[in-house]
Design an enzyme around this catalytic site. Structure first.
Site, PDB file in Angstrom:
ATOM      1  N   ASP A 156      -9.474 -20.920  -7.538  1.00 29.80           N
ATOM      2  CA  ASP A 156      -8.636 -21.981  -8.101  1.00 29.80           C
ATOM      3  C   ASP A 156      -8.038 -22.878  -7.010  1.00 29.80           C
ATOM      4  O   ASP A 156      -8.232 -24.095  -7.032  1.00 29.80           O
ATOM      5  CB  ASP A 156      -7.545 -21.402  -8.993  1.00 29.80           C
ATOM      6  N   ASP A 198     -18.480 -12.700 -19.538  1.00 31.08           N
ATOM      7  CA  ASP A 198     -19.264 -12.184 -18.423  1.00 31.08           C
ATOM      8  C   ASP A 198     -19.640 -10.729 -18.643  1.00 31.08           C
ATOM      9  O   ASP A 198     -20.471 -10.181 -17.937  1.00 31.08           O
ATOM     10  CB  ASP A 198     -18.468 -12.318 -17.120  1.00 31.08           C
TER      11      ASP A 198
END
Lengths: 240, 866, 78
Positions: B454, B310
């Site tokens: 998550d 990223d």
């Protein structure tokens, strides 16, 4: 009593040195050991600081109809070496023929020796079929070096020898690693799980007339040999 | 002769005593010689043990206070049992008294031991009857059995309600709690899971009874201020009660799942995309992970490794090309990690997706252990494995507990996830996990709405009927957060994210979850609301001491009779259930440190989940020197000052308050002292210990060998490794100069590998090798021989000590004191100058305290250096 | 001189050395996964590369495999 033999797949793979070191290691582990030199070169004793090519030996005695077992030398209590003795080339062939003729000769001798020793180790020669086939051993190993020539020689050998022992393995060599991998794959059950590494100490030991384990007890090869001896002890204990 | 009987001049000369001191001490000695016959053999024997019996006085210059110190120590020696007392007089008397007491104790102890032993053997003795009984039970017809079940349930429930709600007087309550406690102590010794359930039941009864009593009879409705304070505390207590109960449900039956076998034919194995998301981490950290991933034992055409950058960094791209893995970057970094993963998923088509944070190095067996379950269970969406950390987190580093105490994560990955797995509620933790591609696609990719993508993703999977699995075999290891501030920052993010999920996608509501899944998720999220309640507990006794508010409107004795059983039972039960994964009271320290920091973000997130961007605290680098994190410790310093003030108020109340309140004051004081020490422990965490090295060394015991340039080889033992080198222990010292080349032979499975490095240090039988110059392919092999071993992290808990609650409490209290001492060390110089006289007074007073005699003469041992 | 380890100790140490070297065996014993069939893919890959590296070995391998393959599955040989 357990009998063991070592034979090189070809000359110069380090059979005698390994046998001498293994005998010493088994003795260190508390075993009574007899080393028998089956090679006409008659040089096994050199590893134990004995004379070069002594005249007397079991082969000499057998041909001369003398008591063969009187020829053994005691290196240390519980560690004996039986030399081959000096023979003329023609006599060697005569003896070989004799051994083929009487295949039970060494079997009987082994039974006679059973009381005195825990282990009898035979250093077998290259050729001479009578010498090679005479001792019937519980553990017979063929010593190989991880090189392409040995690999070629191994192809037809598989049926005859139940165990292969790799000597002088150098893990830094790509080829040797590859060969070992192939062998591990192909002869998974025949390959002794202890590899003897290439170690300068092994060569130096003979130059000092000592077995490797006594010359350099802290070396890697000494540890490898002890591992081999432990493995032999475990295997020997197993019912055949 | 004179100098022996009256050593005035020796004291003056050798010990620098003043005339007065020397005279007095000499006079005492002279009197001793005259009246006590010090030359007799008995006294001589005693004098020879001077150093052992009076350790603190042996090497101290003599001062005027010494006679008093000797007197105190002698009294102490006469009163306590010393380790080696053979030569000391009065031994017979002591033995006799000891025998008397043991006899007295035995009267109680013998039946108790008999009883508890009988309980310990109960399962084995009972089992034939139980099997017979269960046969009989199975043979009953179902409607009848159902009726019996209901009847038993109703009866048990009625009894429990009675136990909880029946108001007791002082004596009845005492008998009740003692009985329950004895029952718990007996059941505790029985092996198996059923006794654990029994302990849980006892603990639940006692805790419910406590809470019932608190709600019904301890609130002062006549005083508004009292009521507000009391209710605040009661709400906090209700919270901990709820967490306790939910925790029991969650961890009562851990599943201990084993891996499922893969088919022998590797062509049936699924294709796996292994994603390594990274944002701003260093390349040096990421490299190890990529090397380890390359070593995973999975067919090469079925394992694709992707580096998701990223940060869009050219160095990462070059590295990816060098080692031959796929590189995926994107132009924006919307939705952070979840966005990064979703972007990559668009480009991939494997059957399974494995995710590793860029500092989590997978072991080579990871896929072969985890993938089997996907083939066995077609509805399985996720297999999670533990996060193991090879470096100490700030708590472990600053408190020195690395490798000998379980850390914060140990409980979660050792027990809680395994307990969740029982209820099909094991959730995704962001890394070291593998997911089914179709499952992720079915919920529209990883959840991006919250900062903890998550757990939210896992929740959605469960809502959509997918199942999850947890495999408690550490198959990856990573780096822990470096500094306390970074650690706290990470926890703030988790806390905020979990509370966000709790608000926006509440697991208690909505479709698709079983009741137990709801409980497990709720507990995981509620857990992060601990901040405010913890702060309430840290300040509650002050309400009484400062403002005279009756926060618990009941006699102090009754409070103790209710609250102590509640705490003892909870501690006993948790110690049995979680003993291997955590130490009692250490959790308090973890919670206390975090409490202040997560209190605000979680509260804000609870009321407006979308608001409030709390910037994560800047990630600290390496601690170059010891330092004190004043910024982080500030709230705890304020809390400790408040509690210290509370102590002052307590003293005032003791002397000037009403008589009948003295016991209440004492209870409050004990509470305040406990709080002070827990806060002290939290302060100790803020004293950051210097990190010595750049790379983290992993301790190991691996056989290997070294080969020197001259052809000699020696066996060795690999004692530690890092990504740049190893430490080896040889069987004999090698005479080698630093800088000489040495090859290391390492084994993995049947194969041997050789790495040539240079000798960096050599100390007796220990040598260090540096592998800075290894070519890339050998680096891969090196990582695979060390970090990537299938067994690399299995024995990480071998150094843990078993949980002993009392011992643990002592340690925590000692830690609290140490925390204040550390704080003092870091104080500005002028405060220390001011504080010094007081400290001296304390030290001087402390020098009068008796010491335990040392059992063996002290020999200074060389401290091993590595 | 320090006391030498006895023979029994030596063997025990050596056996433990061997056991500790094999990570998969240790994984199986520590996690009680005795039935686990592990495929050492990396060794297999290395084996394939070895035959690519050394033509003689590949040739000998073909010689060695041939009779076995023929007897087992005659249809698969080209």
């Amino acid at each position: 009593m357990i009998t063991l033999s070592l034979r090189g797949v070809r000359g110069g793979v380090g059979t005698s040195s390994t046998l001498a070191a293994l005998g010493h290691a088994l003795h260190e582990l508390g075993q009574k050991v007899l080393l028998v030199d089956m090679c006409p070169e008659n040089s096994l004793g050199l590893h134990f600081n004995m004379d070069l090519a002594p005249r007397e030996g079991w082969a000499r005695a057998t041909l001369d109809q003398q008591p063969w077992h009187e020829q053994a030398w005691v290196v240390e209590p519980g560690l004996c070496v039986l030399p081959y003795g000096q023979l003329k080339p023609s006599e060697v062939f005569a003896l070989d023929a004799l051994l083929i003729e009487q295949p039970k000769l060494w079997t009987q001798r082994q039974i006679a020796l059973a009381k005195g020793f825990d282990w009898i180790l035979f250093d077998l020669p290259q050729r001479l079929p009578g010498h090679v086939s005479s001792p019937h051993c519980r553990i017979s190993m063929m010593v190989i070096n991880p090189d392409a020539a040995c690999h070629v020689l191994l192809q037809p050998q598989l049926a005859q020898t139940p165990l292969f022992l790799v000597n002088r393995f150098d893990a830094a060599s790509q080829l040797q690693r590859d060969l070992l991998l192939i062998w591990q794959q192909r002869y998974a059950h025949a390959l002794v799980p202890v590899n003897l590494h290439a170690d300068e100490a092994m060569g130096e030991a003979l130059a000092r007339s000592e077995p490797a384990g006594r010359y350099a007890p802290a070396s890697l090869i000494a540890l490898d040999i002890i591992s081999l001896a432990s493995w032999c002890l475990l295997r020997g204990r197993r019912p055949a | 002769m004179i100098s022996r009987w009256f050593p005035y001049s020796r004291l003056r000369r050798e010990q620098n005593c003043t005339r007065f001191t020397a005279f007095i001490l000499a006079l005492i000695q002279a009197l001793g010689w005259i009246f006590l016959r010090l030359e007799s053999p008995r006294w001589q024997a005693l004098r020879e043990q001077h150093r052992r019996l009076y350790p603190h006085l042996a090497d101290k210059p003599s001062t005027i206070g010494d006679p008093l110190r000797y007197t105190v120590q002698t009294l102490w020696l006469l009163l306590v049992r010393t380790p080696n007392q053979n030569q000391i007089g009065r031994q017979r008397f002591r033995q006799r008294t000891a025998r008397f007491f043991t006899a007295l104790l035995m009267i109680v102890q013998r039946p108790w031991n008999l009883l508890s032993n009988a309980f310990a053997h109960l399962p084995t003795t009972l089992s034939p009857q139980v099997t017979k009984g269960s046969h009989w039970w199975d043979n009953i017809q179902w409607p009848l059995r159902k009726g019996l079940y209901i009847a038993m349930g109703v009866l048990a429930l009625a009894l429990i309600v009675l136990c909880i709600t029946e108001p007791f007087g002082f004596l009845a309550q005492l008998v009740f709690v003692v009985l329950l406690w004895m029952l718990a102590m007996l059941v505790r010794r029985m092996p198996g899971r059923f006794p654990t359930l029994l302990l849980i039941v006892l603990s639940v009864i006692v805790s419910c009874r406590y809470l019932w009593w608190r709600y019904t009879s301890t609130l002062n409705w006549n005083d508004t201020f009292d009521l507000i304070c009391g209710l605040t505390l009661l709400v906090a207590e209700t919270y901990t009660w709820l967490i306790l109960l939910l925790g029991y449900v969650q961890t009562s039956w851990p599943l201990n799942r084993k891996p499922a076998q893969l088919p022998a034919d590797t062509s049936q194995w699924p294709v796996v995309d292994l994603l390594i998301p990274t944002y701003n981490e260093e390349l040096s950290v990421t490299r190890g992970t990529v090397y380890a991933a390359l070593g995973i034992d999975w067919p090469k055409d079925k394992l694709r490794i992707h580096l998701l950058d990223d940060g869009n960094r050219p160095s990462f791209k070059t590295f990816a090309e060098e080692v031959g893995i796929n590189y995926i970057a994107r132009t924006d970094n919307r939705h952070a990690k979840a966005g990064n993963l979703n972007h990559a998923l668009k480009l991939l088509d494997g059957d399974l997706v494995a995710i590793f944070d860029c500092d989590h190095m997978p072991a080579r067996s990871f896929l072969q252990l985890t993938v089997g379950w996907f083939l066995r269970d077609p509805k399985l969406a996720l297999v999670q494995t533990p996060h193991h950390f090879l470096s100490p987190d700030p708590f472990e580093r600053n408190l020195g507990t690395f490798r000998n105490r379980p850390n914060e994560g140990e409980l979660f990955y050792g027990l809680i996830q395994d307990g969740n797995d029982m209820w099909n509620a094991a959730f995704f933790c962001g890394s070291c996990a593998i997911l089914r591609r179709t499952a992720i696609d079915s919920i529209g990719g990883f959840a991006v709405e919250t900062v903890t993508e998550d757990a939210h993703t896992a929740l959605r999977l469960h809502r959509n009927g997918w199942t999850s699995a947890y495999l408690r075999i550490p198959q990856a290891a990573g780096l822990a957060t470096e500094s306390l501030s970074a650690h706290i920052g990470q926890r703030i993010r988790w806390a905020r994210g979990m509370v966000q999920i709790f608000r926006t996608d509440n697991p208690l509501l909505g479709k698709g979850l079983t009741i137990f899944q709801r409980i497990c998720y709720t507990n995981a999220m509620m857990h992060f609301l601990v901040g405010l309640p913890r702060l309430v507990f840290l300040t509650a006794p002050l309400a009484f001491l400062f403002f005279h508010a009756y926060i618990i409107y009941a006699p102090a004795v009754m409070i103790l009779l209710y609250v102590l059983p509640h705490m003892i039972h909870a501690s006993l039960t948790n110690s049995r259930m979680q003993g291997a994964y955590r130490q009692t009271f250490w959790g308090e320290v973890y919670e206390t440190v975090l409490a202040w920091y997560i209190a605000r973000p979680t509260t804000v997130a609870l009321f407006s989940p979308s608001r409030g961007k709390f910037n994560v605290t800047a990630k600290g680098g390496m601690m170059e020197e010891n330092q004190f994190d004043w910024q982080t410790a500030k709230p705890y310093l304020i809390l400790s000052v408040l509690n210290a003030l509370g102590l002052g108020f307590a003293v005032w109340r003791l002397f000037y308050g009403p008589r009948d309140e003295i016991f209440t004051v004492i209870v409050s004081v004990l509470w305040v002292i406990y709080n002070l020490l827990i806060i002290g422990a939290a302060v100790a965490v803020a004293a950051e210990v210097r990190q010595v090295r750049n790379t983290h060394r992993v301790l190991a015991r691996l056989p290997g060998a070294v080969k020197l340039a001259d052809g000699h080889s020696y066996p060795c033992e690999l004692v530690d490794y890092s990504d740049g080198g190893v430490g080896l222990q040889l069987s004999q010292a090698l005479q080698l100069p630093v800088g000489s080349p040495v090859s290391l032979i390492l084994q993995r499975g049947n194969r041997e590998f050789v790495f040539t490095g240079t000798l960096t240090r050599s100390h007796e039988r220990f040598i260090g090798l540096s592998f800075a110059q290894l070519p890339p392919e050998e680096k891969i092999a090196f990582v695979q021989c060390t970090f990537g071993r299938a067994d690399a992290w299995l024995d990480h808990n071998s150094g843990f000590e078993a949980d002993k609650p009392i011992q643990s409490l002592k340690e925590i209290l000692a830690l609290g004191i140490k925390g204040y001492y550390r704080l003092y060390e870091y104080l500005p110089a002028w405060i220390r100058v001011l504080a010094k006289p007081f400290l001296h007074i304390f030290q001087w007073l402390g020098s009068f305290l008796p010491r335990m005699p040392t059992s063996t003469p002290l020999i200074s041992r060389p401290v091993s250096r590595s | 001189m320090a006391a030498l380890p006895t023979a029994v100790q030596i063997s025990a140490d050596i056996l433990s050395r061997k056991e500790r070297a094999d990570d998969i065996a240790r994984l199986k014993s520590m996690m009680e996964l005795h039935a686990l069939e592990y495929v050492d893919v990396s060794a297999h890959m290395e084996l394939l590369q070895a035959f690519e590296r050394w033509p003689l070995l590949a040739y000998l391998e073909a010689q060695y495999k041939k009779p076995v393959d023929l007897s087992k599955d005659p249809e698969q040989t080209p």
